[in-house]
Design a protein around this motif. Structure first.
Motif, mmCIF file in Angstrom:
data_model
loop_
_atom_site.group_PDB
_atom_site.id
_atom_site.type_symbol
_atom_site.label_atom_id
_atom_site.label_comp_id
_atom_site.label_asym_id
_atom_site.label_seq_id
_atom_site.Cartn_x
_atom_site.Cartn_y
_atom_site.Cartn_z
ATOM 1 N N PRO A 1 0.801 -1.240 0.000
ATOM 2 C CA PRO A 1 0.000 0.000 0.000
ATOM 3 C C PRO A 1 0.831 1.287 0.000
ATOM 4 O O PRO A 1 0.482 2.247 -0.694
ATOM 5 C CB PRO A 1 -0.832 -0.124 1.276
ATOM 6 N N LYS A 2 1.923 1.315 0.736
ATOM 7 C CA LYS A 2 2.725 2.544 0.772
ATOM 8 C C LYS A 2 3.334 2.840 -0.595
ATOM 9 O O LYS A 2 3.327 3.984 -1.052
ATOM 10 C CB LYS A 2 3.832 2.439 1.821
ATOM 11 N N THR A 3 3.826 1.817 -1.270
ATOM 12 C CA THR A 3 4.401 2.005 -2.601
ATOM 13 C C THR A 3 3.336 2.466 -3.585
ATOM 14 O O THR A 3 3.585 3.349 -4.416
ATOM 15 C CB THR A 3 5.064 0.704 -3.093
ATOM 16 N N THR A 4 2.141 1.896 -3.478
ATOM 17 C CA THR A 4 1.041 2.300 -4.352
ATOM 18 C C THR A 4 0.711 3.779 -4.143
ATOM 19 O O THR A 4 0.603 4.545 -5.103
ATOM 20 C CB THR A 4 -0.205 1.435 -4.092
ATOM 21 N N LEU A 5 0.576 4.185 -2.887
ATOM 22 C CA LEU A 5 0.270 5.587 -2.597
ATOM 23 C C LEU A 5 1.364 6.505 -3.129
ATOM 24 O O LEU A 5 1.088 7.532 -3.747
ATOM 25 C CB LEU A 5 0.089 5.786 -1.088
ATOM 26 N N ARG A 6 2.598 6.133 -2.891
ATOM 27 C CA ARG A 6 3.722 6.967 -3.332
ATOM 28 C C ARG A 6 3.781 7.052 -4.856
ATOM 29 O O ARG A 6 4.055 8.117 -5.424
ATOM 30 C CB ARG A 6 5.022 6.407 -2.759
ATOM 31 N N THR A 7 3.521 5.957 -5.541
ATOM 32 C CA THR A 7 3.545 5.943 -7.000
ATOM 33 C C THR A 7 2.508 6.917 -7.568
ATOM 34 O O THR A 7 2.812 7.721 -8.455
ATOM 35 C CB THR A 7 3.284 4.520 -7.532
ATOM 36 N N TYR A 8 1.286 6.866 -7.046
ATOM 37 C CA TYR A 8 0.242 7.769 -7.530
ATOM 38 C C TYR A 8 0.536 9.215 -7.132
ATOM 39 O O TYR A 8 0.285 10.144 -7.908
ATOM 40 C CB TYR A 8 -1.133 7.330 -7.026
ATOM 41 N N LEU A 9 1.062 9.420 -5.944
ATOM 42 C CA LEU A 9 1.423 10.761 -5.501
ATOM 43 C C LEU A 9 2.511 11.348 -6.392
ATOM 44 O O LEU A 9 2.409 12.491 -6.849
ATOM 45 C CB LEU A 9 1.889 10.699 -4.043
ATOM 46 N N ASP A 10 3.547 10.555 -6.673
ATOM 47 C CA ASP A 10 4.627 11.033 -7.548
ATOM 48 C C ASP A 10 4.111 11.378 -8.943
ATOM 49 O O ASP A 10 4.552 12.362 -9.545
ATOM 50 C CB ASP A 10 5.745 9.996 -7.641
ATOM 51 N N ALA A 11 3.177 10.597 -9.460
ATOM 52 C CA ALA A 11 2.620 10.883 -10.786
ATOM 53 C C ALA A 11 1.879 12.221 -10.777
ATOM 54 O O ALA A 11 2.005 13.015 -11.720
ATOM 55 C CB ALA A 11 1.689 9.757 -11.227
ATOM 56 N N ARG A 12 1.123 12.506 -9.746
ATOM 57 C CA ARG A 12 0.396 13.785 -9.643
ATOM 58 C C ARG A 12 1.375 14.944 -9.522
ATOM 59 O O ARG A 12 1.159 16.010 -10.094
ATOM 60 C CB ARG A 12 -0.546 13.792 -8.433
ATOM 61 N N ARG A 13 2.429 14.745 -8.758
ATOM 62 C CA ARG A 13 3.435 15.795 -8.608
ATOM 63 C C ARG A 13 4.058 16.134 -9.954
ATOM 64 O O ARG A 13 4.192 17.307 -10.320
ATOM 65 C CB ARG A 13 4.520 15.339 -7.635
ATOM 66 N N GLU A 14 4.488 15.125 -10.688
ATOM 67 C CA GLU A 14 5.132 15.352 -11.984
ATOM 68 C C GLU A 14 4.160 15.956 -12.989
ATOM 69 O O GLU A 14 4.545 16.805 -13.797
ATOM 70 C CB GLU A 14 5.747 14.056 -12.515
ATOM 71 N N ALA A 15 2.909 15.508 -12.957
ATOM 72 C CA ALA A 15 1.915 16.085 -13.861
ATOM 73 C C ALA A 15 1.751 17.573 -13.592
ATOM 74 O O ALA A 15 1.665 18.381 -14.522
ATOM 75 C CB ALA A 15 0.577 15.358 -13.706
ATOM 76 N N LEU A 16 1.724 17.942 -12.326
ATOM 77 C CA LEU A 16 1.579 19.348 -11.969
ATOM 78 C C LEU A 16 2.784 20.166 -12.434
ATOM 79 O O LEU A 16 2.631 21.221 -13.048
ATOM 80 C CB LEU A 16 1.376 19.484 -10.460
ATOM 81 N N ILE A 17 3.969 19.668 -12.181
ATOM 82 C CA ILE A 17 5.180 20.374 -12.617
ATOM 83 C C ILE A 17 5.188 20.545 -14.128
ATOM 84 O O ILE A 17 5.580 21.598 -14.648
ATOM 85 C CB ILE A 17 6.446 19.635 -12.125
ATOM 86 N N SER A 18 4.728 19.522 -14.850
ATOM 87 C CA SER A 18 4.763 19.595 -16.314
ATOM 88 C C SER A 18 3.910 20.736 -16.859
ATOM 89 O O SER A 18 4.125 21.185 -17.984
ATOM 90 C CB SER A 18 4.318 18.263 -16.934
ATOM 91 N N LYS A 19 2.967 21.224 -16.085
ATOM 92 C CA LYS A 19 2.071 22.277 -16.575
ATOM 93 C C LYS A 19 2.750 23.635 -16.700
ATOM 94 O O LYS A 19 2.195 24.539 -17.333
ATOM 95 C CB LYS A 19 0.822 22.376 -15.692
ATOM 96 N N VAL A 20 3.935 23.817 -16.105
ATOM 97 C CA VAL A 20 4.657 25.082 -16.300
ATOM 98 C C VAL A 20 5.855 24.932 -17.237
ATOM 99 O O VAL A 20 6.510 25.916 -17.566
ATOM 100 C CB VAL A 20 5.117 25.722 -14.954
ATOM 101 N N GLU A 21 6.118 23.711 -17.672
ATOM 102 C CA GLU A 21 7.244 23.500 -18.586
ATOM 103 C C GLU A 21 6.978 24.213 -19.913
ATOM 104 O O GLU A 21 5.859 24.204 -20.414
ATOM 105 C CB GLU A 21 7.475 22.004 -18.816
ATOM 106 N N ASP A 22 8.006 24.831 -20.425
ATOM 107 C CA ASP A 22 7.963 25.525 -21.722
ATOM 108 C C ASP A 22 7.087 26.768 -21.725
ATOM 109 O O ASP A 22 6.736 27.267 -22.788
ATOM 110 C CB ASP A 22 7.520 24.576 -22.847
ATOM 111 N N LEU A 23 6.713 27.277 -20.564
ATOM 112 C CA LEU A 23 5.964 28.535 -20.499
ATOM 113 C C LEU A 23 6.916 29.671 -20.154
ATOM 114 O O LEU A 23 7.914 29.471 -19.454
ATOM 115 C CB LEU A 23 4.880 28.477 -19.423
ATOM 116 N N SER A 24 6.595 30.853 -20.599
ATOM 117 C CA SER A 24 7.361 32.034 -20.197
ATOM 118 C C SER A 24 7.018 32.363 -18.752
ATOM 119 O O SER A 24 5.984 31.914 -18.228
ATOM 120 C CB SER A 24 7.009 33.224 -21.089
ATOM 121 N N GLU A 25 7.858 33.143 -18.111
ATOM 122 C CA GLU A 25 7.576 33.586 -16.737
ATOM 123 C C GLU A 25 6.217 34.294 -16.694
ATOM 124 O O GLU A 25 5.428 34.086 -15.777
ATOM 125 C CB GLU A 25 8.679 34.520 -16.222
#
Length: 191
Positions: free
Chosen positions: A5-29
Motif C-alpha cells: 500500500p505505501k508504494t502504491t500511494l507513493r507511486t500515484y502521488l509522484d505521478a500527480r506531482r510530476e503532472a503538476l510540474i509539467s504544466k509550467v514547462e515551456d511557459l514564459s515567466e
C-alpha cells in the motif's frame, strides 16, 4: 505484481506531482504567472501553494520540518497577505519554485520511507488534529489531483496544451476539436 500500500500511494502521488510540474514547462515567466481566473489563480501559484502544503503535511506534521524553512513562506507573511502562497513574487522564478518543490518532495518522500502508514502526526494549521501517515497521503493525493485539474484547464487556456502529463499523451492525436466543441454547444443550446 501487486505493490504494498505505501508504494502504491507513493507511486500515484509522484505521478500527480510530476503532472503538476509539467504544466509550467515551456511557459514564459509571464504566462506561468498570469492570473487566469477572476480570483487570480495562476499556474506557478498553484505549484508554490502545493510546495508549502507538502512541506507541512509530510514535514512538520510528523516532526520532520523541512530543513530550510527560510525558503518557505514565513507564517507572518500570511497575516498581511492571506494569498501569499498563491503567486510568485518578482524575485521568484519558475525554475526556483520548481526546484524548491522538488526538494520538498524529496524531503516528503524521506518521511514516507521512514515511517509506517500508521505513524501518528499532528497538522499544525488544522489545530493540531491527529492524523496517520496513511490519511495524510490520501489527503495529499486528493489535494494534488484537484490542483492538477485546475492546472490542466489553466494550461489549455494559456497555450492550448492539453493532456494528462505531457501535451497530447491521453487525448486523441488527430481530432477535430472545433467540430467537437460545436457539437457540444449545439447539444447544450437545446436546453
Amino acid at each position: 505484481m501487486a505493490a504494498d500500500p505505501k508504494t502504491t500511494l507513493r507511486t500515484y502521488l509522484d505521478a500527480r506531482r510530476e503532472a503538476l510540474i509539467s504544466k509550467v514547462e515551456d511557459l514564459s515567466e509571464r504566462d506561468a504567472r498570469l492570473p487566469r481566473t477572476p480570483t487570480g489563480t495562476n499556474l506557478l501559484g498553484i505549484i508554490k501553494h502545493v510546495t508549502g502544503v507538502e512541506a507541512v503535511y509530510l514535514g512538520a506534521t510528523f516532526g520532520r520540518p523541512f530543513p530550510h524553512p527560510e525558503e518557505l513562506i514565513p507564517d507572518a507573511r500570511f497575516e498581511t497577505d492571506p494569498q501569499a502562497d498563491w503567486y510568485a513574487t518578482e524575485d521568484e522564478t519558475i525554475g526556483g519554485i520548481v526546484d524548491l518543490y522538488r526538494r520538498v518532495i524529496a524531503h516528503g518522500n524521506e518521511t514516507i520511507d521512514a515511517l509506517p502508514l500508521d505513524a501518528i502526526g499532528h497538522v499544525p494549521h488544522w489545530g493540531g488534529e491527529e492524523v496517520t501517515l496513511h490519511q495524510m497521503l490520501v489527503h495529499l493525493f486528493a489535494d494534488l489531483a484537484g490542483h492538477g485539474g485546475q492546472a490542466d484547464i489553466l494550461r489549455e487556456g494559456a497555450d492550448g496544451a492539453v493532456g494528462w502529463r505531457r501535451s497530447g499523451d491521453n487525448i486523441p492525436p488527430e481530432y477535430d476539436w472545433p467540430a467537437y466543441v460545436a457539437k457540444l454547444t449545439a447539444l447544450a443550446n437545446r436546453f
